[in-house]
Write a protein that holds these residues in place. Structure first.
Motif, PDB file in Angstrom:
ATOM      1  N   THR A  43       0.814  -1.224   0.000  1.00 41.54           N
ATOM      2  CA  THR A  43       0.000   0.000   0.000  1.00 41.54           C
ATOM      3  C   THR A  43       0.845   1.271   0.000  1.00 41.54           C
ATOM      4  O   THR A  43       0.497   2.255  -0.639  1.00 41.54           O
ATOM      5  CB  THR A  43      -0.947  -0.004   1.218  1.00 41.54           C
ATOM      6  N   CYS A  44       1.939   1.251   0.714  1.00 35.24           N
ATOM      7  CA  CYS A  44       2.758   2.457   0.865  1.00 35.24           C
ATOM      8  C   CYS A  44       3.820   2.522  -0.246  1.00 35.24           C
ATOM      9  O   CYS A  44       4.674   1.626  -0.329  1.00 35.24           O
ATOM     10  CB  CYS A  44       3.423   2.474   2.231  1.00 35.24           C
ATOM     11  N   PRO A  45       3.827   3.575  -1.061  1.00 38.73           N
ATOM     12  CA  PRO A  45       4.799   3.664  -2.161  1.00 38.73           C
ATOM     13  C   PRO A  45       6.240   3.870  -1.689  1.00 38.73           C
ATOM     14  O   PRO A  45       7.172   3.633  -2.462  1.00 38.73           O
ATOM     15  CB  PRO A  45       4.310   4.871  -2.968  1.00 38.73           C
ATOM     16  N   LEU A  46       6.434   4.270  -0.444  1.00 40.31           N
ATOM     17  CA  LEU A  46       7.793   4.465   0.061  1.00 40.31           C
ATOM     18  C   LEU A  46       8.442   3.144   0.487  1.00 40.31           C
ATOM     19  O   LEU A  46       9.638   3.106   0.770  1.00 40.31           O
ATOM     20  CB  LEU A  46       7.788   5.440   1.242  1.00 40.31           C
ATOM     21  N   ILE A  47       7.642   2.084   0.558  1.00 42.61           N
ATOM     22  CA  ILE A  47       8.198   0.756   0.840  1.00 42.61           C
ATOM     23  C   ILE A  47       8.530   0.131  -0.509  1.00 42.61           C
ATOM     24  O   ILE A  47       7.658  -0.399  -1.202  1.00 42.61           O
ATOM     25  CB  ILE A  47       7.202  -0.114   1.641  1.00 42.61           C
ATOM     26  N   THR A  48       9.767   0.221  -0.883  1.00 42.91           N
ATOM     27  CA  THR A  48      10.172  -0.147  -2.242  1.00 42.91           C
ATOM     28  C   THR A  48      10.714  -1.571  -2.365  1.00 42.91           C
ATOM     29  O   THR A  48      10.784  -2.116  -3.455  1.00 42.91           O
ATOM     30  CB  THR A  48      11.244   0.841  -2.744  1.00 42.91           C
ATOM     31  N   LYS A  49      11.118  -2.168  -1.257  1.00 46.62           N
ATOM     32  CA  LYS A  49      11.657  -3.529  -1.309  1.00 46.62           C
ATOM     33  C   LYS A  49      10.527  -4.545  -1.168  1.00 46.62           C
ATOM     34  O   LYS A  49       9.476  -4.272  -0.587  1.00 46.62           O
ATOM     35  CB  LYS A  49      12.687  -3.740  -0.198  1.00 46.62           C
ATOM     36  N   ARG A  50      10.774  -5.745  -1.699  1.00 45.35           N
ATOM     37  CA  ARG A  50       9.782  -6.813  -1.578  1.00 45.35           C
ATOM     38  C   ARG A  50       9.618  -7.208  -0.108  1.00 45.35           C
ATOM     39  O   ARG A  50      10.531  -7.082   0.697  1.00 45.35           O
ATOM     40  CB  ARG A  50      10.193  -8.033  -2.399  1.00 45.35           C
ATOM     41  N   PHE A  51       8.445  -7.722   0.224  1.00 40.59           N
ATOM     42  CA  PHE A  51       8.131  -8.080   1.604  1.00 40.59           C
ATOM     43  C   PHE A  51       9.121  -9.100   2.165  1.00 40.59           C
ATOM     44  O   PHE A  51       9.454  -9.077   3.350  1.00 40.59           O
ATOM     45  CB  PHE A  51       6.697  -8.641   1.676  1.00 40.59           C
ATOM     46  N   GLU A  52       9.622  -9.988   1.297  1.00 40.46           N
ATOM     47  CA  GLU A  52      10.559 -11.010   1.734  1.00 40.46           C
ATOM     48  C   GLU A  52      11.833 -10.404   2.331  1.00 40.46           C
ATOM     49  O   GLU A  52      12.462 -11.001   3.215  1.00 40.46           O
ATOM     50  CB  GLU A  52      10.911 -11.937   0.568  1.00 40.46           C
ATOM     51  N   TYR A  53      12.208  -9.235   1.860  1.00 41.97           N
ATOM     52  CA  TYR A  53      13.385  -8.559   2.406  1.00 41.97           C
ATOM     53  C   TYR A  53      13.197  -8.274   3.898  1.00 41.97           C
ATOM     54  O   TYR A  53      14.104  -8.492   4.715  1.00 41.97           O
ATOM     55  CB  TYR A  53      13.643  -7.245   1.650  1.00 41.97           C
ATOM     56  N   TYR A  54      12.006  -7.812   4.254  1.00 39.72           N
ATOM     57  CA  TYR A  54      11.734  -7.479   5.653  1.00 39.72           C
ATOM     58  C   TYR A  54      11.608  -8.756   6.502  1.00 39.72           C
ATOM     59  O   TYR A  54      11.998  -8.765   7.672  1.00 39.72           O
ATOM     60  CB  TYR A  54      10.463  -6.634   5.743  1.00 39.72           C
ATOM     61  N   GLN A  55      11.072  -9.821   5.903  1.00 37.18           N
ATOM     62  CA  GLN A  55      11.023 -11.088   6.623  1.00 37.18           C
ATOM     63  C   GLN A  55      12.427 -11.591   6.946  1.00 37.18           C
ATOM     64  O   GLN A  55      12.683 -12.075   8.050  1.00 37.18           O
ATOM     65  CB  GLN A  55      10.273 -12.137   5.794  1.00 37.18           C
ATOM     66  N   GLN A  56      13.342 -11.470   5.993  1.00 44.24           N
ATOM     67  CA  GLN A  56      14.729 -11.855   6.243  1.00 44.24           C
ATOM     68  C   GLN A  56      15.373 -10.964   7.290  1.00 44.24           C
ATOM     69  O   GLN A  56      16.047 -11.431   8.214  1.00 44.24           O
ATOM     70  CB  GLN A  56      15.551 -11.788   4.944  1.00 44.24           C
ATOM     71  N   SER A  57      15.166  -9.668   7.146  1.00 46.50           N
ATOM     72  CA  SER A  57      15.830  -8.698   8.018  1.00 46.50           C
ATOM     73  C   SER A  57      15.392  -8.832   9.468  1.00 46.50           C
ATOM     74  O   SER A  57      16.197  -8.660  10.390  1.00 46.50           O
ATOM     75  CB  SER A  57      15.543  -7.273   7.531  1.00 46.50           C
ATOM     76  N   PHE A  58      14.123  -9.149   9.678  1.00 44.15           N
ATOM     77  CA  PHE A  58      13.587  -9.212  11.041  1.00 44.15           C
ATOM     78  C   PHE A  58      13.227 -10.628  11.463  1.00 44.15           C
ATOM     79  O   PHE A  58      12.468 -10.829  12.414  1.00 44.15           O
ATOM     80  CB  PHE A  58      12.367  -8.292  11.163  1.00 44.15           C
ATOM     81  N   ARG A 115      11.340 -12.937  10.355  1.00 44.51           N
ATOM     82  CA  ARG A 115       9.909 -13.253  10.277  1.00 44.51           C
ATOM     83  C   ARG A 115       9.129 -12.785  11.507  1.00 44.51           C
ATOM     84  O   ARG A 115       8.034 -13.286  11.787  1.00 44.51           O
ATOM     85  CB  ARG A 115       9.696 -14.761  10.062  1.00 44.51           C
ATOM     86  N   ASP A 116       9.675 -11.835  12.250  1.00 46.54           N
ATOM     87  CA  ASP A 116       8.966 -11.265  13.397  1.00 46.54           C
ATOM     88  C   ASP A 116       8.095 -10.116  12.883  1.00 46.54           C
ATOM     89  O   ASP A 116       8.582  -9.016  12.616  1.00 46.54           O
ATOM     90  CB  ASP A 116       9.962 -10.764  14.444  1.00 46.54           C
ATOM     91  N   ASN A 117       6.795 -10.389  12.757  1.00 44.17           N
ATOM     92  CA  ASN A 117       5.897  -9.397  12.165  1.00 44.17           C
ATOM     93  C   ASN A 117       5.730  -8.147  13.024  1.00 44.17           C
ATOM     94  O   ASN A 117       5.411  -7.080  12.496  1.00 44.17           O
ATOM     95  CB  ASN A 117       4.535 -10.029  11.881  1.00 44.17           C
ATOM     96  N   THR A 118       5.922  -8.254  14.317  1.00 36.53           N
ATOM     97  CA  THR A 118       5.820  -7.059  15.157  1.00 36.53           C
ATOM     98  C   THR A 118       6.963  -6.084  14.857  1.00 36.53           C
ATOM     99  O   THR A 118       6.780  -4.872  14.843  1.00 36.53           O
ATOM    100  CB  THR A 118       5.811  -7.416  16.652  1.00 36.53           C
ATOM    101  N   LYS A 119       8.149  -6.642  14.590  1.00 32.69           N
ATOM    102  CA  LYS A 119       9.290  -5.790  14.233  1.00 32.69           C
ATOM    103  C   LYS A 119       9.138  -5.239  12.816  1.00 32.69           C
ATOM    104  O   LYS A 119       9.539  -4.101  12.534  1.00 32.69           O
ATOM    105  CB  LYS A 119      10.594  -6.575  14.375  1.00 32.69           C
ATOM    106  N   ILE A 120       8.560  -6.042  11.933  1.00 34.59           N
ATOM    107  CA  ILE A 120       8.261  -5.541  10.586  1.00 34.59           C
ATOM    108  C   ILE A 120       7.279  -4.381  10.677  1.00 34.59           C
ATOM    109  O   ILE A 120       7.442  -3.357  10.003  1.00 34.59           O
ATOM    110  CB  ILE A 120       7.689  -6.674   9.706  1.00 34.59           C
ATOM    111  N   ALA A 121       6.265  -4.532  11.531  1.00 37.11           N
ATOM    112  CA  ALA A 121       5.284  -3.455  11.712  1.00 37.11           C
ATOM    113  C   ALA A 121       5.952  -2.183  12.243  1.00 37.11           C
ATOM    114  O   ALA A 121       5.606  -1.069  11.829  1.00 37.11           O
ATOM    115  CB  ALA A 121       4.174  -3.909  12.659  1.00 37.11           C
TER     116      ALA A 121
END
Length: 454
Positions: free
Chosen positions: A53-68, A70-76
């Motif tokens: 939804t947010c155009p400023l989030i330019t990387k694929r969601f998998e990047y954030y899963q790797q970075s955090f 798979r902790d969705n609270t930290k992704i949030a």
């Protein structure tokens, strides 16, 4: 075991639990319920939606899963920073209410607004009549639970139980013990986005205050049958709540007999056997045992609970008003003597609680004194008298008698037991006599015994 036989055994156990505690059930409703009934997203799907939804989030969601990891609270939490930046861009100001841009608002309000708006949109066209699970939801509505506790943000429970009062977030902690007929939304509500528990910081803050919440809920856990729907056994929310109460409810790591976890299994009817208890690890050193029920269709579980509902039900709003006024009377007005009370009547009620219905104009069951004299035990008080701790140990003794003597005490009125019908589907109150106490004492002590057939 055939699945139909399994269901009958589970229903019998539910009836025994409800009979023992003589209290309406508490329903603990998780995200699986909302996913089932109106297509709410999973945690992962919600994060993906925010990512797209947010155009400023330019990387694929998998990047954030790797970075955090798979902790969705930290992704949030990470997304929250980006959404705040996006919101403050001039062209985006119309997307959010103007009050969000005041300094008193936390910057995570924007992502919480997105989550709330999304869930409200999904549930906008929810209608029980044309829902794919219409028959299930219809049975759910019949239960009349004492209260509903949920970690969901959406308003599904409010739509299914419109007469129940919604209590959101930390307001739950301030409830008095007379609370009845409420939906306790402990992780917040879409109608108040600032209350939503979403980010890692929110969960840290929630966990700091969790002991106060757990203390408040302990009475519910100890005194009512509790049914978890829509949660997995590994759910961290469940572990968090149980971690603060397990030592009180099950000090020796025993089974907690009044808490049931309903586990969805689409192929459960095809399996030969199902475990009836589950050991749940709540941390590295502790675990707790709960009862588990496997089902692909929840109707029969809902029906089992609904059948324990009294034939004559009172609107929860009326009960809440009565309890609230009674609580105020006892805690505020009586000590101050603000009203001209009839203290002689109040003293008689304090000495004999059978007089209490008179105060409220409630008619009692005819011949109840004779019944209570001859059959003065519930299964719970029998357990206390026999020093067995919990009612389910008495239930096991009754099963032992049935196996050894082919005598099913609860199936008929006899010198040991009487059944007083009070509810739908044949539900009611099982009362036991002193003869039952004598008989069960012998069974408990492995002594010889005979059954007296009157």
């Amino acid at each position: 075991m055939d699945y139909d036989d399994y269901k009958l055994e589970i229903i019998s156990d539910i009836n025994a639990c409800m009979d023992a505690l003589q209290a309406q059930p508490i329903l603990f409703m998780g995200s699986g319920v909302s996913q089932r009934y109106f297509g709410a997203p999973t945690w992962n799907d919600l994060m993906k939606y925010l990512s797209n939804t947010c155009p400023l989030i330019t990387k694929r969601f998998e990047y954030y899963q790797q970075s955090f990891k798979r902790d969705n609270t930290k992704i949030a939490s990470s997304f929250s920073e980006i959404y705040s930046e996006w919101a403050w861009e001039e062209e985006q100001n119309t997307r959010y209410p103007l009050e969000y841009f005041e300094e008193v608002c936390d910057k995570d309000i924007y992502i919480k607004h997105e989550v709330s708006t999304y869930l409200d949109h999904l549930i906008e066209h929810f209608n029980i009549d044309d829902n794919n699970f219409n028959k299930e939801i219809t049975e759910l509505k019949k239960i009349n639970p004492h209260a509903i506790i949920t970690t969901n943000y959406d308003n599904l429970m409010e739509l299914i139980f419109p007469d129940y009062c919604k209590i959101v977030g930390q307001k739950v902690v301030h409830l008095n013990y007379t609370s009845y007929g409420e939906i306790l939304k402990i992780h917040g509500c879409t109608k108040a986005p600032d209350t939503v528990v979403l980010t890692s910081e929110d969960y840290e803050n929630f966990n700091k205050k969790k002991k106060y919440l757990s203390a408040k809920l302990l009475t519910y856990f100890a005194e009512h049958p509790l049914f978890f729907f829509g949660y997995s056994i590994a759910d961290e929310n469940i572990k968090g709540i149980l971690s603060d109460i397990d030592e009180i409810l099950a000090p020796n790591n025993e089974l907690i007999p009044n808490i049931y976890m309903i586990c969805y299994d689409e192929n459960c009817e095809l399996k030969g056997s199902h475990p009836k208890e589950q050991l749940i690890a709540i941390d590295d050193n502790r675990s707790v045992r709960l009862k588990v029920i496997y089902a692909s269709d929840f109707r029969w579980v809902y029906t089992a609970l609904a059948n324990c509902t009294p034939d004559v039900t009172v609107n929860p709003k009326l009960i809440r008003a009565l309890l609230s006024k009674t609580y105020k009377l006892a805690s505020q007005e009586l000590p101050k003597q603000e009203l001209p009370f009839n203290f002689k009547m109040l003293q008689s009620i304090a000495d004999d609680d059978s007089q209490l219905p008179t105060l409220f104009g409630i008619t009692q069951i005819p011949n109840h004194k004779a019944i209570n004299t001859d059959f003065n035990f519930t299964i719970t008080s029998l357990a206390e008298k026999l020093n067995l701790g919990s009612w389910h140990h008495v239930n096991n003794l009754l099963k032992e008698i049935a196996q050894e003597k082919d005598f099913h005490m609860k199936n008929s009125d006899n010198i040991y037991h009487i059944y007083i019908k009070t509810g739908k589907g044949g539900s009611g109150i099982h009362k036991y006599s002193n003869e039952a106490y004598k008989l069960l004492t012998k069974v408990k002590n492995k002594e010889d015994y005979n059954i007296i057939i009157d």
